[in-house]
Design an enzyme around this catalytic site. Structure first.
Site, PDB file in Angstrom:
ATOM      1  N   HIS A 173      46.899   4.826  56.950  1.00 25.10           N
ATOM      2  CA  HIS A 173      46.395   5.455  55.719  1.00 25.10           C
ATOM      3  C   HIS A 173      47.230   5.018  54.519  1.00 25.10           C
ATOM      4  O   HIS A 173      47.887   5.825  53.862  1.00 25.10           O
ATOM      5  CB  HIS A 173      46.399   6.988  55.856  1.00 25.10           C
ATOM      6  N   HIS A 224      45.784   6.545  65.718  1.00 28.01           N
ATOM      7  CA  HIS A 224      45.152   7.871  65.790  1.00 28.01           C
ATOM      8  C   HIS A 224      44.418   8.135  67.099  1.00 28.01           C
ATOM      9  O   HIS A 224      44.123   9.275  67.421  1.00 28.01           O
ATOM     10  CB  HIS A 224      44.109   8.016  64.678  1.00 28.01           C
ATOM     11  N   GLU A 229      42.244  11.524  64.081  1.00 31.21           N
ATOM     12  CA  GLU A 229      42.947  12.029  65.281  1.00 31.21           C
ATOM     13  C   GLU A 229      42.190  13.227  65.857  1.00 31.21           C
ATOM     14  O   GLU A 229      42.056  13.364  67.085  1.00 31.21           O
ATOM     15  CB  GLU A 229      44.391  12.423  64.939  1.00 31.21           C
ATOM     16  N   THR A 246      49.021  16.132  65.528  1.00 31.45           N
ATOM     17  CA  THR A 246      50.444  15.791  65.639  1.00 31.45           C
ATOM     18  C   THR A 246      51.210  15.805  64.307  1.00 31.45           C
ATOM     19  O   THR A 246      52.420  15.970  64.305  1.00 31.45           O
ATOM     20  CB  THR A 246      50.592  14.387  66.262  1.00 31.45           C
ATOM     21  N   CYS A 271      54.311  16.039  66.265  1.00 33.11           N
ATOM     22  CA  CYS A 271      55.074  14.818  66.505  1.00 33.11           C
ATOM     23  C   CYS A 271      56.443  14.943  65.850  1.00 33.11           C
ATOM     24  O   CYS A 271      56.538  15.205  64.650  1.00 33.11           O
ATOM     25  CB  CYS A 271      54.321  13.617  65.934  1.00 33.11           C
ATOM     26  N   SER A 299      46.715   9.952  53.364  1.00 32.12           N
ATOM     27  CA  SER A 299      47.726  10.214  54.393  1.00 32.12           C
ATOM     28  C   SER A 299      47.957  11.714  54.596  1.00 32.12           C
ATOM     29  O   SER A 299      48.419  12.415  53.703  1.00 32.12           O
ATOM     30  CB  SER A 299      49.040   9.538  54.001  1.00 32.12           C
ATOM     31  N   ASN A 314      50.110  13.194  56.837  1.00 31.32           N
ATOM     32  CA  ASN A 314      51.539  13.554  56.891  1.00 31.32           C
ATOM     33  C   ASN A 314      52.201  13.295  55.546  1.00 31.32           C
ATOM     34  O   ASN A 314      53.214  13.900  55.223  1.00 31.32           O
ATOM     35  CB  ASN A 314      52.259  12.882  58.068  1.00 31.32           C
TER      36      ASN A 314
HETATM   37  S1  SF4 Z   1      53.142  10.270  63.437  1.00 33.63           S
HETATM   38 FE1  SF4 Z   1      53.777  10.496  65.573  1.00 33.63          FE
HETATM   39  S2  SF4 Z   1      51.860  10.767  66.674  1.00 33.63           S
HETATM   40 FE2  SF4 Z   1      51.305   9.926  64.704  1.00 33.63          FE
HETATM   41  S3  SF4 Z   1      51.280   7.722  65.055  1.00 33.63           S
HETATM   42 FE3  SF4 Z   1      53.315   8.226  64.324  1.00 33.63          FE
HETATM   43  S4  SF4 Z   1      54.539   8.481  66.200  1.00 33.63           S
HETATM   44 FE4  SF4 Z   1      52.377   8.607  66.769  1.00 33.63          FE
END
Ligand code: SF4
Length: 289
Positions: free
Chosen positions: A41, A75, A127, A166, A194, A222, A224
């Site tokens: 992303h 993902h 995901e 995650t 994660c 994104s 995260n």
């Molecule tokens: S954030 Fe964690 S679960 Fe997602 S791709 Fe990266 S290592 Fe894998």
């Protein structure tokens, strides 16, 4: 002239490194490679890989790609994608992250009619699509906030599980778990966050506090990135989300002696370096004038 520092806890996680390396090593010997959805992303990184021959496709393109090779990104994908590939004679390069694969396996293992699953995540996120596709018999509810737990038509006689996408934040997961336990005290709370993301939070928080201004570099899509940016913002209100050096508003940096650069697990190191050089060049020009 301010100092510009890149946080040592930013940049690609191992899942993304694995997918990008797999694509690049294939492209070193082939003119092109199809990838199901954006490999990461981050538009800048996608552009860089497109120039090397990466072709981004969607699921509806699969019937036209008989005999071709298609990369599955970190993902992960639902079983249906593997069935389609088999049907159309498509060779898959599977870069699904092992952390995501483990979560997919856990869901398959508990897929029974007497089970109901609350999954913290964003509907429509790739995901989540991959995770939802693992289930046939269990009842599934995808939630994005603790408040949504109150509205779910949960059945008291079923075994209740809580899982998470995650990349969600530990604080949000804890809040959802607390709400679910109030409704179903026997719920099984499975922390599937994660650690590549959640372990970054304390480091990022300390880093953001130590800087006058923080520029957080991540793609607009994104997940995260948004989660880690909120950590920065809480620690330092002078935090700004950018996707490229051109988005910097110089007024943000006024009076700052320490400028920090941080990024998501989908932010390439080269892009953070580019932001750093851009800032340093700007201040060098000002000094020269
Ligand atoms: S954030 Fe964690 S679960 Fe997602 S791709 Fe990266 S290592 Fe894998």
């Amino acid at each position: 002239m301010p100092t510009v520092t890149i946080s040592s806890n930013s940049g690609f996680c191992f899942g993304v490194v694995y997918a990008v390396e797999m694509a690049e090593s294939y492209l070193a010997h082939h003119p092109y490679l199809y990838c199901l959805g954006d490999i990461v992303h981050n538009d800048e990184e996608v552009q860089r890989l497109k120039q090397k021959g990466l072709r981004i496709i969607s699921h509806s393109d699969l019937p036209n790609l008989a005999g071709e090779t298609v990369l599955i990104r970190a993902h992960g994908e639902p079983p249906e994608t593997y069935e389609l590939a088999l049907r159309y004679g498509i060779r898959l390069l599977d870069a699904s992250c092992p952390v995501v694969l483990k979560l997919q396996n856990r869901l398959r293992e508990i897929d029974r009619p007497d089970v109901q699953i609350v999954l913290l995540g964003k509907l429509g996120h790739p995901e989540i699509i991959g995770l939802v596709g693992q289930l046939e018999k269990a009842k599934l509810f995808v939630v994005s906030s603790p408040e949504e737990v109150d509205t779910l038509p949960l059945e008291p006689r079923k075994v209740t599980y809580l899982f998470s996408q995650t990349t969600k934040s530990p604080a949000l997961f804890a809040a959802v778990a607390e709400r679910l336990l109030q409704r179903c005290p026997d719920s099984i709370i499975a922390d599937t966050l994660c650690r590549q993301v959640s372990n970054r939070e304390p480091h990022l928080e300390a880093f953001a506090r130590s800087q006058d201004v923080v520029l957080f570099v991540a793609g607009k899509k994104s997940s995260n990135g948004k989660s880690l940016f909120s950590v920065c913002q809480a620690a330092n209100p002078r935090s700004y989300y950018i996707s490229s050096p051109e988005e910097i508003v110089w007024a943000w940096l006024e009076g700052a002696e320490k400028i920090g650069i941080a990024g998501a697990t989908s932010t390439p190191q080269w892009l953070m370096e580019k932001v750093k050089s851009h800032i340093e060049a700007h201040f060098a020009t000002m000094v020269a004038q």
